[in-house]
Scaffold this motif. Structure first.
Motif, PDB file in Angstrom:
ATOM      1  N   VAL A  27     -10.744-172.926 -65.709  1.00 20.42           N
ATOM      2  CA  VAL A  27     -11.406-171.799 -66.101  1.00 20.42           C
ATOM      3  C   VAL A  27     -10.281-170.621 -65.541  1.00 20.42           C
ATOM      4  N   ALA A  28      -9.932-170.570 -64.251  1.00 15.96           N
ATOM      5  CA  ALA A  28      -9.109-169.488 -63.828  1.00 15.96           C
ATOM      6  C   ALA A  28      -8.471-170.153 -62.376  1.00 15.96           C
ATOM      7  N   THR A  29      -7.486-169.223 -61.990  1.00 13.64           N
ATOM      8  CA  THR A  29      -7.055-169.581 -60.448  1.00 13.64           C
ATOM      9  C   THR A  29      -6.445-168.226 -60.086  1.00 13.64           C
ATOM     10  N   ILE A  30      -6.127-168.141 -58.715  1.00 13.41           N
ATOM     11  CA  ILE A  30      -5.852-167.080 -58.191  1.00 13.41           C
ATOM     12  C   ILE A  30      -4.929-167.600 -57.057  1.00 13.41           C
ATOM     13  N   SER A  31      -3.632-167.021 -56.827  1.00 14.48           N
ATOM     14  CA  SER A  31      -2.811-167.536 -55.580  1.00 14.48           C
ATOM     15  C   SER A  31      -3.524-167.042 -54.187  1.00 14.48           C
ATOM     16  N   TRP A  32      -2.890-167.576 -53.188  1.00 12.44           N
ATOM     17  CA  TRP A  32      -3.276-167.098 -51.980  1.00 12.44           C
ATOM     18  C   TRP A  32      -3.481-165.752 -51.359  1.00 12.44           C
ATOM     19  N   ASN A  33      -2.291-164.847 -51.889  1.00 14.32           N
ATOM     20  CA  ASN A  33      -2.589-163.308 -51.797  1.00 14.32           C
ATOM     21  C   ASN A  33      -2.898-162.729 -52.808  1.00 14.32           C
TER      22      ASN A  33
END
Length: 124
Positions: A48-54
């Motif tokens: 669906v979606a992903t976000i990096s660590w920062n």
């Protein structure tokens, strides 16, 4: 075993909105990408979606682009998925997952810790 705890979800009419949240222990969360996946009955789990660590990088499935927003607050060790303009086809169990590295990809194999899943049902 790291446990990601999800909340949110439920039943909503088409066109409505829902918020999902995912909380994890800070030591295993703040340096890792986080993703959301979903699985509808009889179908494979899909990205669906992903976000990096920062939070510097985000990526979305074409089917949700422009309708869903992923965000995170590392101080609170929380990631959210804001879902707007929901469609019947969005009905599924949604899972958050912690990536193996700072940036997660679109494959479930890139994630090693998973939430318990939360049901999202969109009615017509």
């Amino acid at each position: 075993q790291v446990q990601l705890v999800q909340s949110g979800g439920g039943l909503v009419q088409a066109g409505g909105s829902l918020n999902l949240s995912c909380v994890a222990p800070r030591r295993t969360f703040n340096n890792n990408g986080v993703g959301w996946f979903r699985q509808a009955p009889g179908k494979e789990r899909e990205f669906v979606a992903t976000i990096s660590w920062n939070a510097g990088r985000t990526s979305y499935a074409d089917s949700v682009l422009g309708r869903f927003t992923i965000s995170r607050n590392n101080a609170a060790s929380t990631v959210w998925l804001r879902m707007n303009s929901l469609e019947v086809e969005d009905t599924a169990v949604y899972y958050c997952a912690s990536a193996r590295g700072a940036v997660g990809g679109r494959e479930p194999s890139g994630y090693n810790y998973w939430g318990q899943g939360t049901q999202v049902t969109v009615s017509s």
